[in-house]
Design a protein around this motif. Structure first.
Motif: not given
Length: 333
Positions: A153-154, A167-170, A174-178, A222-229
């Motif tokens: 992902g990163s 920024n990518a690592a940060t 979102l993925f792990f929080l989701a 991309h950010m929204v998608g990362l969280f939703v997935v």
């Protein structure tokens, strides 16, 4: 098996912690992975035996704790390094946890396997139904999706989206929080709906998020998608495992062992396949493999549901044999 896995992991941790020779450090990592699997298998099977038809809720809640542990590990590591300690010092944390568990819970018995009215064979190999293997295949594909996204992902955010490395690592957080939020939601849903009915909606959420992350024209998408997935994909493993275990409730230990085997294969293979395809083409086109895995998950879920209906139909037509104890109970009543 439980305490052997726990203390066996500590042996590997001690090797990594106190040895600065690569051969011992690598051997310690191998021991952690090898015996840690024993621990995972016994946890899943014990929760299945203890909670019975509510195993999906218990397994999902266990995965919530697992996600929290995975998220807290780098925070502990960063905090200890900030205090001037070595990165290896973070390994004292699992040592302390296992020692405390042993002090307070050593005498807690592991629950016995439940029969659920079905005899448990003690001789010869167990013949597992087709429905089990179809849910198992869906689980393997789902784990491949989860680790393919989390592992690369990163790199995708850096090489395709064009973000800075930091920024990518940060943003990957979102993925792990989701994952934590999604499993909390999933544990509540399993208390209201059969886990088999939750599989396709969960898959649809994860697929929608992935398409936004993969093909979104804007960084925000991309950010929204990362969280939703992350919300969706995190529940595929506990849900498909629970659905497979529901097919053989008297063999929860066997279901858990097969799940560990399939998950381990997916974790080992999926990121390597993605990386190899990315080397030959590029990472964006390599991510089409994830889409194929999503499709396979859906196909196996549908086929497993059909096989389950056939399995239930056959079971409903089989004559019920009353045991001697049940006849006596009926007479006394």
């Amino acid at each position: 098996m439980f305490w052997g896995g726990a203390f066996g992991m500590l042996l590997g941790v001690i090797l990594v912690l106190f040895s600065h020779q690569p051969v011992f450090s690598i051997a310690g990592m191998f021991v952690i992975g090898f015996l840690g699997t024993f621990l995972m298998v016994t946890i899943q099977s014990s929760l299945s035996d203890l909670h019975g038809i509510h195993r999906a809720t218990a397994i999902t809640e266990a995965n919530v704790v697992g996600s929290l542990g995975a998220g807290l590990a780098p925070l502990c590591l960063g905090g200890l390094v900030t205090l001037g300690m070595s990165w290896r010092s973070v390994l004292f944390v699992p040592i302390a946890i296992v020692v405390l568990l042993a002090l307070f819970y050593w005498k807690v018995p592991v629950p016995e396997a439940q029969s659920y009215g079905q005899p448990r064979s003690v001789t010869g190999p167990v013949r597992l139904p087709a429905a089990f293997w179809l849910y198992w295949l869906a689980m393997v594909m789902g784990v491949g999706v989860e680790w393919g996204i989390s592992f690369w992902g990163s790199g995708y955010l850096i090489n395709v989206v064009g973000l800075e490395r930091a920024n990518a690592a940060t943003l990957m957080s979102l993925f792990f929080l989701a994952a934590v939020i999604g499993r909390l939601i999933g544990s509540h849903l399993t208390q209201r709906f059969a886990v088999e009915r939750l599989l396709l909606p969960t898959l649809l959420v994860a697929l929608t998020g992935f398409l936004l992350f993969w093909l979104g024209p804007l960084v925000e998408l991309h950010m929204v998608g990362l969280f939703v997935v992350g919300l969706g994909i995190c529940n595929l493993f506990p849900f498909t495992f629970s659905a497979s275990a529901n097919r053989i409730p008297q063999y929860a230990d066997l279901a858990s062992a097969r799940a560990a085997l399939g998950g381990g294969i997916a974790i080992f293979v999926a990121p390597l396949i993605l990386g190899r395809i990315a080397d030959m083409l590029d990472l964006k086109r390599a991510y089409s493999v994830i889409l194929i895995l999503f499709v396979l998950v859906g196909i196996f879920i549908v086929l497993a549901a059909q096989a389950t209906r056939k399995m239930d139909a056959v079971a409903s037509t089989e004559p019920v044999e009353l045991s001697e104890s049940s006849v006596e109970f009926s007479d006394s009543k």
